[in-house]
Write an enzyme that holds these catalytic residues in place. Structure first.
Site, PDB file in Angstrom:
ATOM      1  N   GLY A 148       0.898  -1.106   0.100  1.00  0.00           N
ATOM      2  CA  GLY A 148      -0.498   0.131   0.127  1.00  0.00           C
ATOM      3  C   GLY A 148       0.385   1.394  -0.082  1.00  0.00           C
ATOM      4  N   CYS A 149       0.240   2.552  -0.103  1.00  0.00           N
ATOM      5  CA  CYS A 149       1.082   3.329  -0.293  1.00  0.00           C
ATOM      6  C   CYS A 149       1.651   3.859   0.972  1.00  0.00           C
ATOM      7  CB  CYS A 149      -0.242   4.519  -0.809  1.00  0.00           C
ATOM      8  SG  CYS A 149      -1.698   5.295  -0.017  1.00  0.00           S
ATOM      9  N   TYR A 150       1.189   4.444   2.242  1.00  0.00           N
ATOM     10  CA  TYR A 150       1.648   4.591   3.222  1.00  0.00           C
ATOM     11  C   TYR A 150       2.475   3.919   4.438  1.00  0.00           C
ATOM     12  CZ  TYR A 150      -1.876   8.035   4.935  1.00  0.00           C
ATOM     13  OH  TYR A 150      -2.588   9.682   4.942  1.00  0.00           O
ATOM     14  N   THR A 152       4.360   1.793   1.820  1.00  0.00           N
ATOM     15  CA  THR A 152       5.384   1.877   1.532  1.00  0.00           C
ATOM     16  C   THR A 152       6.198   2.570   1.737  1.00  0.00           C
ATOM     17  OG1 THR A 152       4.663   1.108  -0.848  1.00  0.00           O
ATOM     18  CG2 THR A 152       6.752   2.576  -0.724  1.00  0.00           C
ATOM     19  N   GLU A 313       6.913  10.629  -0.741  1.00  0.00           N
ATOM     20  CA  GLU A 313       6.421   9.784  -2.227  1.00  0.00           C
ATOM     21  C   GLU A 313       5.500  10.642  -2.908  1.00  0.00           C
ATOM     22  OE1 GLU A 313       6.478   5.529  -0.710  1.00  0.00           O
ATOM     23  OE2 GLU A 313       3.557   6.357  -1.118  1.00  0.00           O
TER      24      GLU A 313
END
Length: 347
Positions: A148-150, A152, A313
């Site tokens: 997932g984004c968080y 990562t 990011e």
């Protein structure tokens, strides 16, 4: 040439996949599915892709996805697990950008995503899609559940401190204070994403518990080789793209002499998409906008026992579609940076 199919091409991660793959020298998008938009040219919905993507949306039932080499699922949770087994049986590799194959425990998945996992037998072989951690496993995989984004940003921010069972920090009191742009909520009509609601505003959400929490702890524990506990608090910021994670870690007394700046620089020296900034830097989300790059800064106020790691990011690129393309490159023996050497946008 890798023949690519995309299931769910109308959301933000879907169009980001299309943007990145349009410039990929070794891949060709041959199918993009959407039940609602079937028959419409992709470039009609997304004019930014005019002259770059010539396919039309088609319904999943009418699309010969089994003729693809790889299929990306840029869909809501639950879709990939309903179709993965059939595609794998046809020799197609599967990369899921949702959560279907991230969590190894089906009971935990059901708890956080309010649905029963329909193919638990595939969880054992699914590889977690974080290349900087699982590069070799990804190369050999046929099924990858993307990070997932968080997760990562948090895992890359803590990786050098935990990897290989390092005993540098207190692994039971970690804190991740994370902020995301509105695109992280997806491309859908929702009051909280309206300009009049999200603009000129800043708020925390899901403080009692966020579905990325078990994913982060699972990943950090695997990296460390033992249990890791973390308090994760996400926030919504009035911007479209970007994640900024501020991570707090208490240094153990026996590790106070560690040169943490050098530790991070050495760990990421060979990583194409991780940039450790000079000591004292403050990374900005705009410095990674549109790119697959993560920028990290390490701080130790007053040379004390508190370490603060700043990570930025683009949530749609390294936090989702860019990392998925990076994963595809590994799975097919392509250069890892193929189609991903994108200079960030500024302003």
């Amino acid at each position: 040439m890798i023949k690519v199919g995309i299931v769910g091409g109308t959301g933000y991660t879907g169009v980001e996949l299309l943007r990145l793959l349009a410039g990929h020298p070794g891949a060709e998008v041959v199918a993009v599915t959407s039940r609602k938009e079937a028959g419409m040219k992709v470039a009609e919905m997304f004019p930014s892709l005019r002259g770059r993507v010539d396919v039309a949306f088609s319904t999943p039932d009418e699309t010969p996805l089994e003729q693809c080499d790889v299929v990306f699922f840029a869909t809501p949770h639950g879709v990939a697990m309903a179709q993965a087994r059939e595609l794998l049986a046809a020799g197609v590799k599967v990369i899921d950008l949702a959560a279907d194959f991230r969590l190894k425990d089906p009971a935990v998945f059901q708890q956080w995503y309010a649905m029963e996992h329909s193919c638990t037998d595939l969880l054992a072989e699914a590889v977690y899609g974080l290349p900087e951690v699982n590069r070799d496993a990804i190369r050999a995989a046929r099924l990858v559940g993307m990070a997932g984004c968080y997760p990562t940003s948090v895992q890359l921010g803590l990786l050098p401190l935990l990897e290989g069972g390092k005993q540098l920090i207190d692994t039971q009191t970690l804190i991740a204070d994370c902020k995301s742009g509105v695109s992280g909520a997806g491309r859908k009509a929702e009051v909280g994403a309206l300009l009049a609601e999200a603009g000129d505003n800043f708020k925390a959400y899901a403080v009692k518990g966020h579905r990325h929490s078990p994913e982060i702890e699972q990943g950090l524990s695997a990296i460390h080789g033992g249990p890791v506990k973390l308090t994760f608090v996400p926030h919504l910021t009035p911007m479209i793209r970007g994640i900024h994670s501020t991570i707090y870690a208490r240094i153990k007394p026996e590790a106070l002499d560690t040169d943490f700046q050098s530790l991070f620089e050495q760990r990421y020296a060979g990583e194409h998409f991780v940039d450790v900034l000079p000591a004292g830097s403050h990374p900005e989300t705009r410095s990674v906008r549109g790119s697959n790059t993560v920028r990290i800064a390490v701080h130790r106020p007053g040379n004390g026992d508190l370490l603060i790691i700043l990570v930025v990011e683009d949530n749609l690129v390294k936090g989702a579609s860019g990392q998925a393309v990076q994963t595809m490159n590994l799975m097919f023996g392509q250069p890892e940076n193929a189609g991903l050497d994108i200079v960030p946008l500024l302003p």
